[in-house]
Scaffold this active site. Sequence first.
Site, short mmCIF file in Angstrom:
data_model
loop_
_atom_site.label_atom_id
_atom_site.label_comp_id
_atom_site.label_asym_id
_atom_site.label_seq_id
_atom_site.Cartn_x
_atom_site.Cartn_y
_atom_site.Cartn_z
N HIS A 123 19.72 70.00 -1.39
CA HIS A 123 18.55 70.19 -0.52
C HIS A 123 18.56 69.25 0.67
O HIS A 123 17.51 68.98 1.25
CB HIS A 123 17.26 70.03 -1.34
CG HIS A 123 17.05 71.14 -2.33
ND1 HIS A 123 16.12 71.09 -3.34
CD2 HIS A 123 17.65 72.35 -2.44
CE1 HIS A 123 16.15 72.23 -4.04
NE2 HIS A 123 17.09 72.99 -3.52
N CYS A 153 20.35 68.06 23.67
CA CYS A 153 20.29 69.43 24.22
C CYS A 153 18.87 69.82 24.59
O CYS A 153 18.63 70.90 25.14
CB CYS A 153 20.88 70.44 23.23
SG CYS A 153 19.74 70.92 21.91
N ASN A 216 14.75 65.66 -19.97
CA ASN A 216 13.52 65.84 -19.19
C ASN A 216 12.33 65.35 -20.01
O ASN A 216 12.35 65.40 -21.24
CB ASN A 216 13.34 67.33 -18.85
CG ASN A 216 12.51 67.52 -17.59
OD1 ASN A 216 12.98 67.28 -16.49
ND2 ASN A 216 11.26 67.95 -17.74
N GLU A 218 9.60 66.69 -20.49
CA GLU A 218 8.93 67.76 -21.26
C GLU A 218 9.82 69.00 -21.21
O GLU A 218 10.74 69.06 -20.39
CB GLU A 218 7.58 68.07 -20.61
CG GLU A 218 7.75 68.47 -19.15
CD GLU A 218 6.48 68.39 -18.31
OE1 GLU A 218 5.43 68.05 -18.86
OE2 GLU A 218 6.59 68.67 -17.12
P1 OAD Z 1 9.76 69.07 -10.13
O1 OAD Z 1 8.65 68.20 -9.65
O2 OAD Z 1 9.55 70.53 -10.08
O3 OAD Z 1 10.13 68.68 -11.63
C1 OAD Z 1 10.35 67.36 -12.02
C2 OAD Z 1 10.61 67.33 -13.52
O4 OAD Z 1 10.89 66.00 -13.87
C3 OAD Z 1 9.42 67.79 -14.38
O5 OAD Z 1 9.85 68.77 -15.32
C4 OAD Z 1 8.99 66.50 -15.10
O6 OAD Z 1 8.55 66.74 -16.43
C5 OAD Z 1 10.28 65.71 -15.12
N1 OAD Z 1 10.10 64.24 -15.19
C6 OAD Z 1 9.12 63.47 -14.66
N2 OAD Z 1 9.34 62.17 -14.92
C7 OAD Z 1 10.49 62.10 -15.64
C8 OAD Z 1 11.24 61.04 -16.21
N3 OAD Z 1 10.88 59.75 -16.10
N4 OAD Z 1 12.39 61.35 -16.87
C9 OAD Z 1 12.77 62.64 -17.01
N5 OAD Z 1 12.11 63.69 -16.49
C10 OAD Z 1 10.98 63.43 -15.81
O7 OAD Z 1 11.05 68.62 -9.31
P2 OAD Z 1 12.41 69.43 -9.05
O8 OAD Z 1 12.77 70.27 -10.22
O9 OAD Z 1 13.39 68.44 -8.56
O10 OAD Z 1 12.70 71.04 -2.87
O11 OAD Z 1 11.98 70.37 -7.85
C11 OAD Z 1 12.95 71.17 -7.22
C12 OAD Z 1 12.69 71.28 -5.74
O12 OAD Z 1 11.34 71.70 -5.50
C13 OAD Z 1 12.79 69.97 -4.99
O13 OAD Z 1 14.10 69.64 -4.63
C14 OAD Z 1 11.96 70.20 -3.76
C15 OAD Z 1 10.80 70.94 -4.40
O14 OAD Z 1 10.10 71.78 -3.58
C16 OAD Z 1 12.68 70.77 -1.55
O15 OAD Z 1 12.01 69.90 -1.05
C17 OAD Z 1 13.59 71.64 -0.77
#
Ligand code: OAD
Length: 242
Positions: A123, A153, A216, A218
């Site tokens: 990303h 530009c 993760n 959860e």
């Molecule tokens: P999310 O915020 O959707 O998910 C984060 C996950 O991390 C959740 O399932 C939490 O339970 C878990 N979590 C939180 N704390 C944790 C810890 N200490 N250890 C392990 N797990 C933990 O984030 P992403 O899946 O990364 O895109 O989201 C994907 C994309 O959506 C991001 O890259 C972003 C967003 O919109 C862009 O900005 C392009």
Amino acid sequence: MNEILDKARLAMRNARRVAVLTGAGISAESGVPTYRGSGGLWSGFSSADLASPEGFARDPHKVWDWHNDRRMSLAQVKPNAGHLALAQLEQQLQARGATWTLATQNVDGLHQAAGSTNVLELHGTILAIRCNGCGLGRRVGFEPIAELPHCSCGGLMRPDIVWFGEMLPQTVWRAAVRSCQECDVMLTVGTSAQVYPAASLIEVAAENGAATIEVNLEPTAASGLVTYALHGKAGTILPQLV
Ligand code: OAD
């Protein structure tokens, strides 16, 4: 959990080719907010306004203000035990001739700060900007940025981040897909597995017969698919896989 952890550790120990996918959860213990769930960025802010080409066209000042605030807070954070464990695993695997490819959805640069070398930023990165017109990019790190930066530009510069509705950088994406087609073990960490196409990497690895490990806090959208689901903090579980 202990039994599953032992099996996951054994799979990692015997792995020849490892693919990794990380998301915001790995940086949570560094103090970086995740995107979804309570306290997540998208529960307090509008992703349509702040993370889409349409939002940028409507109000580039608003988008830059928000990203500059994020840049300033990210400049303060440090990698945590989870990032460090992944960097250590990369070293260990490479030392015994195995391959390791880490694809991240994060834009915070913390894997590289922890010492990971083979990082695919699916990303993009908040540490770079690029021209919305000609596409020319520049790495800026955390240096202050003018309120509305312009390219030579004349075009408007934007954060070098993939926004909703945009394609992933294709070379990076293809490398990530290849690593999941070829891996014998895939590890996913801290992602809700809701955002595509990144989440489809887990399906690619599973379809190709790899053992899949999920770390993760959860259960996630991918938990039903994975071989070993380890639920808890990445900073606690990942060091146990090293
Ligand atoms: P999310 O915020 O959707 O998910 C984060 C996950 O991390 C959740 O399932 C939490 O339970 C878990 N979590 C939180 N704390 C944790 C810890 N200490 N250890 C392990 N797990 C933990 O984030 P992403 O899946 O990364 O895109 O989201 C994907 C994309 O959506 C991001 O890259 C972003 C967003 O919109 C862009 O900005 C392009």
